[in-house]
Design a protein around this motif. Structure first.
Motif, PDB file in Angstrom:
ATOM      1  N   ARG A  71      55.237  86.577  45.920  1.00 18.20           N
ATOM      2  CA  ARG A  71      56.121  85.818  45.026  1.00 18.20           C
ATOM      3  C   ARG A  71      57.524  86.425  45.084  1.00 18.20           C
ATOM      4  N   PHE A  72      58.393  85.803  45.872  1.00 16.64           N
ATOM      5  CA  PHE A  72      59.739  86.330  46.083  1.00 16.64           C
ATOM      6  C   PHE A  72      60.814  85.440  45.459  1.00 16.64           C
ATOM      7  N   ASP A  73      60.439  84.608  44.498  1.00 14.60           N
ATOM      8  CA  ASP A  73      61.420  83.703  43.890  1.00 14.60           C
ATOM      9  C   ASP A  73      62.585  84.447  43.249  1.00 14.60           C
ATOM     10  N   VAL A  74      62.331  85.644  42.753  1.00 14.17           N
ATOM     11  CA  VAL A  74      63.385  86.420  42.102  1.00 14.17           C
ATOM     12  C   VAL A  74      64.521  86.729  43.073  1.00 14.17           C
ATOM     13  N   PHE A  75      64.232  86.679  44.377  1.00 13.59           N
ATOM     14  CA  PHE A  75      65.244  86.994  45.378  1.00 13.59           C
ATOM     15  C   PHE A  75      65.876  85.751  45.998  1.00 13.59           C
ATOM     16  N   ASP A  76      65.795  84.625  45.325  1.00 10.42           N
ATOM     17  CA  ASP A  76      66.368  83.393  45.884  1.00 10.42           C
ATOM     18  C   ASP A  76      67.853  83.553  46.202  1.00 10.42           C
ATOM     19  N   ALA A  77      68.575  84.289  45.354  1.00  9.80           N
ATOM     20  CA  ALA A  77      70.014  84.491  45.580  1.00  9.80           C
ATOM     21  C   ALA A  77      70.274  85.609  46.573  1.00  9.80           C
ATOM     22  N   ARG A  78      69.224  86.299  47.007  1.00  9.73           N
ATOM     23  CA  ARG A  78      69.350  87.410  47.964  1.00  9.73           C
ATOM     24  C   ARG A  78      68.489  87.143  49.188  1.00  9.73           C
ATOM     25  N   ARG A  79      68.347  85.878  49.534  1.00 12.13           N
ATOM     26  CA  ARG A  79      67.439  85.511  50.622  1.00 12.13           C
ATOM     27  C   ARG A  79      67.855  86.147  51.950  1.00 12.13           C
ATOM     28  N   VAL A 113      57.275  83.705  55.009  1.00 13.88           N
ATOM     29  CA  VAL A 113      58.502  83.827  55.800  1.00 13.88           C
ATOM     30  C   VAL A 113      58.949  82.464  56.295  1.00 13.88           C
ATOM     31  N   ASP A 114      58.008  81.650  56.714  1.00 14.64           N
ATOM     32  CA  ASP A 114      58.328  80.309  57.204  1.00 14.64           C
ATOM     33  C   ASP A 114      59.000  79.485  56.106  1.00 14.64           C
ATOM     34  N   ARG A 115      58.494  79.592  54.880  1.00 10.06           N
ATOM     35  CA  ARG A 115      59.111  78.855  53.765  1.00 10.06           C
ATOM     36  C   ARG A 115      60.506  79.395  53.461  1.00 10.06           C
ATOM     37  N   LEU A 116      60.685  80.705  53.542  1.00 13.73           N
ATOM     38  CA  LEU A 116      62.011  81.291  53.315  1.00 13.73           C
ATOM     39  C   LEU A 116      63.010  80.805  54.359  1.00 13.73           C
ATOM     40  N   LEU A 117      62.569  80.708  55.601  1.00 13.36           N
ATOM     41  CA  LEU A 117      63.447  80.219  56.666  1.00 13.36           C
ATOM     42  C   LEU A 117      63.803  78.756  56.444  1.00 13.36           C
ATOM     43  N   ASP A 118      62.845  77.991  55.977  1.00 16.76           N
ATOM     44  CA  ASP A 118      63.090  76.575  55.726  1.00 16.76           C
ATOM     45  C   ASP A 118      64.138  76.371  54.635  1.00 16.76           C
ATOM     46  N   ALA A 119      64.235  77.341  53.710  1.00 13.89           N
ATOM     47  CA  ALA A 119      65.163  77.215  52.585  1.00 13.89           C
ATOM     48  C   ALA A 119      66.480  77.937  52.801  1.00 13.89           C
ATOM     49  N   CYS A 120      66.647  78.646  53.921  1.00 15.80           N
ATOM     50  CA  CYS A 120      67.891  79.383  54.118  1.00 15.80           C
ATOM     51  C   CYS A 120      69.014  78.425  54.512  1.00 15.80           C
ATOM     52  N   PRO A 121      70.272  78.803  54.294  1.00 14.52           N
ATOM     53  CA  PRO A 121      71.392  77.869  54.459  1.00 14.52           C
ATOM     54  C   PRO A 121      71.767  77.557  55.901  1.00 14.52           C
ATOM     55  N   VAL A 122      71.153  78.222  56.871  1.00 13.72           N
ATOM     56  CA  VAL A 122      71.392  77.881  58.273  1.00 13.72           C
ATOM     57  C   VAL A 122      70.138  77.221  58.822  1.00 13.72           C
ATOM     58  N   ASP A 123      70.318  76.403  59.823  1.00 12.13           N
ATOM     59  CA  ASP A 123      69.195  75.688  60.423  1.00 12.13           C
ATOM     60  C   ASP A 123      68.318  76.679  61.182  1.00 12.13           C
ATOM     61  N   SER A 136      66.572  91.711  40.880  1.00 10.24           N
ATOM     62  CA  SER A 136      67.124  91.116  42.094  1.00 10.24           C
ATOM     63  C   SER A 136      68.492  91.714  42.404  1.00 10.24           C
ATOM     64  N   ALA A 137      68.612  92.286  43.588  1.00  7.05           N
ATOM     65  CA  ALA A 137      69.868  92.845  44.081  1.00  7.05           C
ATOM     66  C   ALA A 137      69.763  92.884  45.596  1.00  7.05           C
ATOM     67  N   PRO A 138      70.881  92.962  46.308  1.00 10.73           N
ATOM     68  CA  PRO A 138      70.800  93.013  47.773  1.00 10.73           C
ATOM     69  C   PRO A 138      69.902  94.140  48.272  1.00 10.73           C
ATOM     70  N   GLU A 139      70.033  95.328  47.666  1.00 10.54           N
ATOM     71  CA  GLU A 139      69.270  96.470  48.165  1.00 10.54           C
ATOM     72  C   GLU A 139      67.770  96.341  47.852  1.00 10.54           C
ATOM     73  N   THR A 140      67.424  95.783  46.693  1.00 11.92           N
ATOM     74  CA  THR A 140      65.996  95.641  46.379  1.00 11.92           C
ATOM     75  C   THR A 140      65.357  94.552  47.243  1.00 11.92           C
ATOM     76  N   ALA A 141      66.095  93.475  47.510  1.00 12.25           N
ATOM     77  CA  ALA A 141      65.565  92.428  48.387  1.00 12.25           C
ATOM     78  C   ALA A 141      65.296  92.990  49.777  1.00 12.25           C
ATOM     79  N   TYR A 142      66.220  93.798  50.280  1.00 10.80           N
ATOM     80  CA  TYR A 142      66.069  94.403  51.604  1.00 10.80           C
ATOM     81  C   TYR A 142      64.877  95.355  51.626  1.00 10.80           C
ATOM     82  N   LEU A 143      64.757  96.187  50.597  1.00 11.25           N
ATOM     83  CA  LEU A 143      63.653  97.143  50.529  1.00 11.25           C
ATOM     84  C   LEU A 143      62.299  96.446  50.493  1.00 11.25           C
ATOM     85  N   TRP A 144      62.137  95.470  49.597  1.00 15.90           N
ATOM     86  CA  TRP A 144      60.822  94.839  49.451  1.00 15.90           C
ATOM     87  C   TRP A 144      60.505  93.940  50.637  1.00 15.90           C
ATOM     88  N   GLY A 145      61.532  93.466  51.347  1.00 11.79           N
ATOM     89  CA  GLY A 145      61.283  92.771  52.602  1.00 11.79           C
ATOM     90  C   GLY A 145      60.640  93.709  53.609  1.00 11.79           C
TER      91      GLY A 145
END
Length: 236
Positions: A122-130, A168-178, A28-37
């Motif tokens: 399964r993107f749980d590893v990127f929870d801190a890089r959402r 994606v919908d679940r990721l949006l539901d968990a992001c820190p902005v509404d 998990s890193a910013p660049e790997t989260a961006y790439l796999w997205g």
């Protein structure tokens, strides 16, 4: 999508992209989260290879750099609009192809579909890089526009795989902005889509690109489109 002029040239993967290769594509890193997205939203994974597409040459160079290298091919493509297949547009597309054992390992680790097999995403590893993961997904399978009828920014996600949009919908539901969303519906091209509520789209767009200048993890043309849409909404 049909190739109007497939494989007509190869982009320069050696240019300075402003990003460095990831230390480990499975960590998990910013660049790997961006790439796999980007891979999940706009790529195809095979047993030991993935290919992803982007309309932004700078983004293609950055993704190849993160992956530690890869072939970049420019193609002129004709693409149907997801909501109206009678309308097409011709544009440049850059295809990044990456080979290696890490592709097989990543497919298993992140639940990416391989060939015609379904994926579990399964993107749980990127929870801190959402933020970076969602930025990659937005740039690869999202649309941004200014809605002149309502004077608001519109953001939606479109993909052939309903399971990815549910993720994606679940990721949006968990992001820190509404970022409330509508129901997933079918497109006229046979895929699926959903949108972020208009009153929340601008705030999400600002958040998802916040800090991107510090890392260069963004497609310049896509970010400019968002910025223009935000400005038009402010002046509406």
């Amino acid at each position: 999508m049909s190739d109007a002029n497939a494989g007509d040239s190869t982009a320069d993967a050696s240019v300075d992209s402003g990003v460095a290769p990831a230390d480990d594509l499975l960590e998990s890193a910013p660049e790997t989260a961006y790439l796999w997205g980007h891979v999940a939203g706009g790529g195809r994974v095979e047993r030991e290879q993935f290919t992803l597409s982007t309309s932004d040459e700078t983004c293609a160079n950055r993704l190849a750099a993160i992956a530690g290298g890869g072939e970049i091919e420019r193609r002129e493509t004709e693409r149907e609009y997801a909501h109206n297949t009678a309308v097409t547009r011709v544009k440049d597309e850059y295809r990044v192809t990456v080979d290696g054992d890490v592709v097989r390992s990543a497919s298993a680790a992140f639940g990416l579909p391989v060939d015609d097999d379904a994926g579990g995403y399964r993107f749980d590893v990127f929870d801190a890089r959402r933020k970076q993961l969602l930025r990659g997904l937005l740039e690869s399978c999202g649309t941004v526009c200014f809605k002149s009828s309502s004077g608001t920014v519109g953001i939606s996600f479109v993909h052939d795989d309903r399971a990815l949009l549910e993720t994606v919908d679940r990721l949006l539901d968990a992001c820190p902005v509404d970022a409330p969303t509508g129901e997933i519906g079918e497109t006229s091209s046979g895929g699926y889509w959903f949108g972020i509520d208009d009153d929340a789209a601008a705030g999400f767009g600002e958040w998802v690109y916040e800090g991107s200048d510090e890392t260069n993890l963004f497609a310049p043309t896509r970010r400019r489109k968002l910025v223009r849409s935000l400005e038009e909404a402010e002046n509406a």
